[in-house]
Motif scaffolding. Sequence first.
Motif, PDB file in Angstrom:
ATOM      1  N   LEU A 107       1.779  36.264  24.244  1.00 19.80           N
ATOM      2  CA  LEU A 107       0.382  35.886  23.986  1.00 19.80           C
ATOM      3  C   LEU A 107      -0.514  36.881  24.695  1.00 19.80           C
ATOM      4  CD1 LEU A 107      -1.345  32.443  24.152  1.00 19.80           C
ATOM      5  CD2 LEU A 107      -2.119  34.242  25.704  1.00 19.80           C
ATOM      6  N   GLU A 108      -1.491  37.379  23.969  1.00 14.61           N
ATOM      7  CA  GLU A 108      -2.480  38.271  24.571  1.00 14.61           C
ATOM      8  C   GLU A 108      -3.854  37.642  24.465  1.00 14.61           C
ATOM      9  OE1 GLU A 108      -0.458  42.647  23.716  1.00 14.61           O
ATOM     10  OE2 GLU A 108      -2.324  42.078  22.727  1.00 14.61           O
ATOM     11  N   PHE A 109      -4.572  37.642  25.567  1.00 13.59           N
ATOM     12  CA  PHE A 109      -5.984  37.263  25.575  1.00 13.59           C
ATOM     13  C   PHE A 109      -6.763  38.567  25.614  1.00 13.59           C
ATOM     14  CE2 PHE A 109      -9.534  36.743  28.699  1.00 13.59           C
ATOM     15  CZ  PHE A 109     -10.449  36.247  27.798  1.00 13.59           C
ATOM     16  N   ARG A 110      -7.613  38.774  24.626  1.00 14.86           N
ATOM     17  CA  ARG A 110      -8.344  40.042  24.537  1.00 14.86           C
ATOM     18  C   ARG A 110      -9.846  39.820  24.672  1.00 14.86           C
ATOM     19  NH1 ARG A 110      -5.370  42.943  19.328  1.00 14.86           N
ATOM     20  NH2 ARG A 110      -3.232  42.644  20.084  1.00 14.86           N
ATOM     21  N   ARG A 111     -10.463  40.756  25.364  1.00 11.14           N
ATOM     22  CA  ARG A 111     -11.929  40.822  25.427  1.00 11.14           C
ATOM     23  C   ARG A 111     -12.309  42.066  24.649  1.00 11.14           C
ATOM     24  NH1 ARG A 111     -15.718  38.560  28.712  1.00 11.14           N
ATOM     25  NH2 ARG A 111     -14.202  37.716  30.174  1.00 11.14           N
ATOM     26  N   GLY A 112     -12.861  41.898  23.448  1.00  3.31           N
ATOM     27  CA  GLY A 112     -13.006  43.030  22.547  1.00  3.31           C
ATOM     28  C   GLY A 112     -11.626  43.525  22.166  1.00  3.31           C
ATOM     29  N   ALA A 113     -11.408  44.822  22.290  1.00  4.97           N
ATOM     30  CA  ALA A 113     -10.089  45.380  21.969  1.00  4.97           C
ATOM     31  C   ALA A 113      -9.194  45.456  23.196  1.00  4.97           C
ATOM     32  CB  ALA A 113     -10.270  46.769  21.359  1.00  4.97           C
ATOM     33  N   ASN A 114      -9.706  45.058  24.349  1.00  2.58           N
ATOM     34  CA  ASN A 114      -8.939  45.209  25.591  1.00  2.58           C
ATOM     35  C   ASN A 114      -8.131  43.956  25.901  1.00  2.58           C
ATOM     36  OD1 ASN A 114     -10.146  47.759  26.058  1.00  2.58           O
ATOM     37  ND2 ASN A 114     -11.981  46.702  26.792  1.00  2.58           N
ATOM     38  N   ALA A 157      -1.835  38.959  29.455  1.00  2.00           N
ATOM     39  CA  ALA A 157      -0.664  38.849  28.584  1.00  2.00           C
ATOM     40  C   ALA A 157       0.324  37.911  29.252  1.00  2.00           C
ATOM     41  CB  ALA A 157      -0.032  40.215  28.345  1.00  2.00           C
ATOM     42  N   ALA A 158       0.929  37.046  28.464  1.00  2.00           N
ATOM     43  CA  ALA A 158       1.816  36.041  29.047  1.00  2.00           C
ATOM     44  C   ALA A 158       2.858  35.644  28.013  1.00  2.00           C
ATOM     45  CB  ALA A 158       1.007  34.820  29.472  1.00  2.00           C
ATOM     46  N   PRO A 159       4.034  35.179  28.474  1.00  2.50           N
ATOM     47  CA  PRO A 159       5.031  34.669  27.527  1.00  2.50           C
ATOM     48  C   PRO A 159       4.571  33.343  26.940  1.00  2.50           C
ATOM     49  CG  PRO A 159       5.774  34.360  29.791  1.00  2.50           C
ATOM     50  CD  PRO A 159       4.505  35.153  29.861  1.00  2.50           C
ATOM     51  N   VAL A 160       5.072  33.081  25.742  1.00  2.00           N
ATOM     52  CA  VAL A 160       4.660  31.855  25.045  1.00  2.00           C
ATOM     53  C   VAL A 160       5.878  31.261  24.339  1.00  2.00           C
ATOM     54  CG1 VAL A 160       3.946  33.157  22.987  1.00  2.00           C
ATOM     55  CG2 VAL A 160       2.997  30.898  23.384  1.00  2.00           C
ATOM     56  N   LEU A 184     -14.098  37.341  22.492  1.00  2.00           N
ATOM     57  CA  LEU A 184     -12.797  36.924  22.995  1.00  2.00           C
ATOM     58  C   LEU A 184     -11.898  36.535  21.826  1.00  2.00           C
ATOM     59  CD1 LEU A 184     -13.993  34.650  25.944  1.00  2.00           C
ATOM     60  CD2 LEU A 184     -13.628  37.123  25.905  1.00  2.00           C
ATOM     61  N   SER A 185     -10.601  36.753  21.992  1.00  2.00           N
ATOM     62  CA  SER A 185      -9.651  36.347  20.952  1.00  2.00           C
ATOM     63  C   SER A 185      -8.272  36.214  21.559  1.00  2.00           C
ATOM     64  CB  SER A 185      -9.637  37.359  19.792  1.00  2.00           C
ATOM     65  OG  SER A 185      -9.257  38.636  20.258  1.00  2.00           O
ATOM     66  N   LEU A 186      -7.426  35.458  20.882  1.00  2.00           N
ATOM     67  CA  LEU A 186      -6.028  35.319  21.282  1.00  2.00           C
ATOM     68  C   LEU A 186      -5.155  35.917  20.192  1.00  2.00           C
ATOM     69  CD1 LEU A 186      -5.909  31.644  22.656  1.00  2.00           C
ATOM     70  CD2 LEU A 186      -6.011  33.770  23.963  1.00  2.00           C
ATOM     71  N   HIS A 187      -4.099  36.580  20.605  1.00  2.00           N
ATOM     72  CA  HIS A 187      -3.152  37.193  19.665  1.00  2.00           C
ATOM     73  C   HIS A 187      -1.754  36.779  20.102  1.00  2.00           C
ATOM     74  CE1 HIS A 187      -6.170  40.061  17.946  1.00  2.00           C
ATOM     75  NE2 HIS A 187      -6.766  39.649  19.052  1.00  2.00           N
ATOM     76  N   ILE A 188      -1.008  36.176  19.193  1.00  2.00           N
ATOM     77  CA  ILE A 188       0.341  35.712  19.511  1.00  2.00           C
ATOM     78  C   ILE A 188       1.332  36.413  18.605  1.00  2.00           C
ATOM     79  CG2 ILE A 188       1.921  33.739  19.456  1.00  2.00           C
ATOM     80  CD1 ILE A 188      -1.686  33.026  20.030  1.00  2.00           C
ATOM     81  N   ASN A 189       2.351  36.999  19.201  1.00  2.00           N
ATOM     82  CA  ASN A 189       3.443  37.568  18.427  1.00  2.00           C
ATOM     83  C   ASN A 189       4.649  36.642  18.573  1.00  2.00           C
ATOM     84  OD1 ASN A 189       5.943  39.182  17.916  1.00  2.00           O
ATOM     85  ND2 ASN A 189       4.411  40.719  17.359  1.00  2.00           N
ATOM     86  N   PRO A 223     -11.182  33.024  17.737  1.00  2.00           N
ATOM     87  CA  PRO A 223     -10.120  33.338  16.771  1.00  2.00           C
ATOM     88  C   PRO A 223      -8.745  33.456  17.429  1.00  2.00           C
ATOM     89  CG  PRO A 223     -11.560  35.225  17.078  1.00  2.00           C
ATOM     90  CD  PRO A 223     -12.163  34.103  17.859  1.00  2.00           C
ATOM     91  N   VAL A 224      -7.743  32.972  16.728  1.00  2.00           N
ATOM     92  CA  VAL A 224      -6.356  33.013  17.201  1.00  2.00           C
ATOM     93  C   VAL A 224      -5.512  33.626  16.086  1.00  2.00           C
ATOM     94  CG1 VAL A 224      -4.384  31.680  18.007  1.00  2.00           C
ATOM     95  CG2 VAL A 224      -6.699  30.939  18.608  1.00  2.00           C
ATOM     96  N   SER A 225      -4.976  34.798  16.345  1.00  2.00           N
ATOM     97  CA  SER A 225      -4.170  35.500  15.358  1.00  2.00           C
ATOM     98  C   SER A 225      -2.702  35.289  15.695  1.00  2.00           C
ATOM     99  CB  SER A 225      -4.529  36.988  15.391  1.00  2.00           C
ATOM    100  OG  SER A 225      -3.616  37.722  14.628  1.00  2.00           O
ATOM    101  N   ILE A 226      -1.955  34.725  14.764  1.00  2.00           N
ATOM    102  CA  ILE A 226      -0.523  34.485  14.986  1.00  2.00           C
ATOM    103  C   ILE A 226       0.259  35.369  14.025  1.00  2.00           C
ATOM    104  CG2 ILE A 226       1.339  32.783  14.965  1.00  2.00           C
ATOM    105  CD1 ILE A 226      -0.729  30.631  15.556  1.00  2.00           C
ATOM    106  N   GLU A 227       1.007  36.290  14.614  1.00  2.00           N
ATOM    107  CA  GLU A 227       1.786  37.236  13.811  1.00  2.00           C
ATOM    108  C   GLU A 227       3.228  36.753  13.726  1.00  2.00           C
ATOM    109  OE1 GLU A 227       2.917  42.007  13.823  1.00  2.00           O
ATOM    110  OE2 GLU A 227       1.432  41.216  15.208  1.00  2.00           O
ATOM    111  N   ALA A 228       3.660  36.463  12.504  1.00  2.00           N
ATOM    112  CA  ALA A 228       5.012  35.915  12.323  1.00  2.00           C
ATOM    113  C   ALA A 228       6.056  37.010  12.468  1.00  2.00           C
ATOM    114  CB  ALA A 228       5.122  35.261  10.959  1.00  2.00           C
TER     115      ALA A 228
END
Lengths: 174, 249
Positions: free
Chosen positions: B138-145, B149-152, B127-132, B244-249
């Motif tokens: 915000l995306e919650f991913r299970r593996g690459a899937n 997805a939600a606004p943040v 599991l991982s979180l990705h924020i743009n 892991p939480v990836s934050i893309e600036a």
Amino acid sequence: MTIRTRLGVRRRLVFVAATIGLALVGRAALAGAQQAEPTSTLSSSPASGAGGSSIALHGTCRIGSQPATAAVVHLTSQQIPAGSEPVNIFVDLTVASDGTFQGAIGVPVDAPAGTYAVSLACFSGDQEFGDKANPFTVTSSAAPTTSAPSPTTTTTVPGARRATPRTGTPRFAG
Amino acid sequence: VAGLFRCAVVAVVLVVTTACSASAPNPVAGPGPATVATPTSPESVARADSVIATATAPRVAIYRTPAEGSEPDRSLSNPTVSGGPLVFLAAEPPGTSAWLHVYLPTRPNGSSGWVHLADVSLSRTDLSLHINLTSHRLEFRRGANVALAAPVGVGTTDTPTPGGLYYITELLQPPDPNGAYGPFAYGLSGFSDRLQTFNGGDAVIGIHGTNQPEAVGHDVSHGCLRVTNDVIRQLVDLLPLGTPVSIEA
């Protein structure tokens, strides 16, 4: 034939040789690049079983002719019944020098019946490639354990469980 | 005629060069430098699974290099000062040595170091979180899937949310679920670049609910990431510490 004409012929021969040489080098380079394509396969059997059974695994992880440094197989729930913890088990398998691996992954005795995925990720150092996945159906829980082929598993790391909240006042940069 | 041959040679060279670069294998990343404050890359979070190390010792020594006999650079207490378990996200998969390279929940953002495997227990998550930050997504991913997805809501221009790779260090349930942090708040391993302290804390970046749902999707915070209370409740049912939480600036 004059000296000037002979020099011209010689120069052309040098160019022809250079052209042929470069073409051969290019062909070899292309062949090498094609050999370096990442490839992976995953076979898992059986496709269904009860909780407590084992899934036999074998496959390949390689880049060109080079074996991957690790193959990680993951058994995870596709549906999570209410009140159940998701099944989340990883097994590290040793990749042989020819790029093949084999082993087994155990289905937890208390795994709820339902659809699961057996997925593969190959690693070359920290670089991941070649994800594959096969479906697996858990038919019922608490079945007797069946024997499995001798695995070449090096490490089994359990899946992390969801965090338990603690009561407290956050002091984050809200 | 000689000119034609020259053109042929140049053409062959161009064809060979182009074909090789188009078919070149992906470069293989080697282990990063064993130093504290190693820069991190959000791309490194895009893995099928991540290794989480949970401290089993009352203090965990942090080393700059994985060398027997070396002196620790620092040590971190377990439980942490906020009372939760001390967790790390592995910066590299565990090898055959007695050491593990981990990201640290300390300033500066992106710090890493080495710990003894004997001081931690390992687990894994896909599991991982990705924020743009630009798209406020915000995306919650299970593996690459992408499973959700939600606004943040993110930091303002004055107090921006710092980009980088972080991980979840704690999960708190505020006494008042209708307060500014909503029903749950995750603490991350990252800190505000602009604020040294906030509300008596160390200006830790958090992911939490809110009592101002209309602000979600905008630049509104002091650096934290705000989602709706419904989204934070869904995440709490799934995410382990160390995610892991990836934050893309």
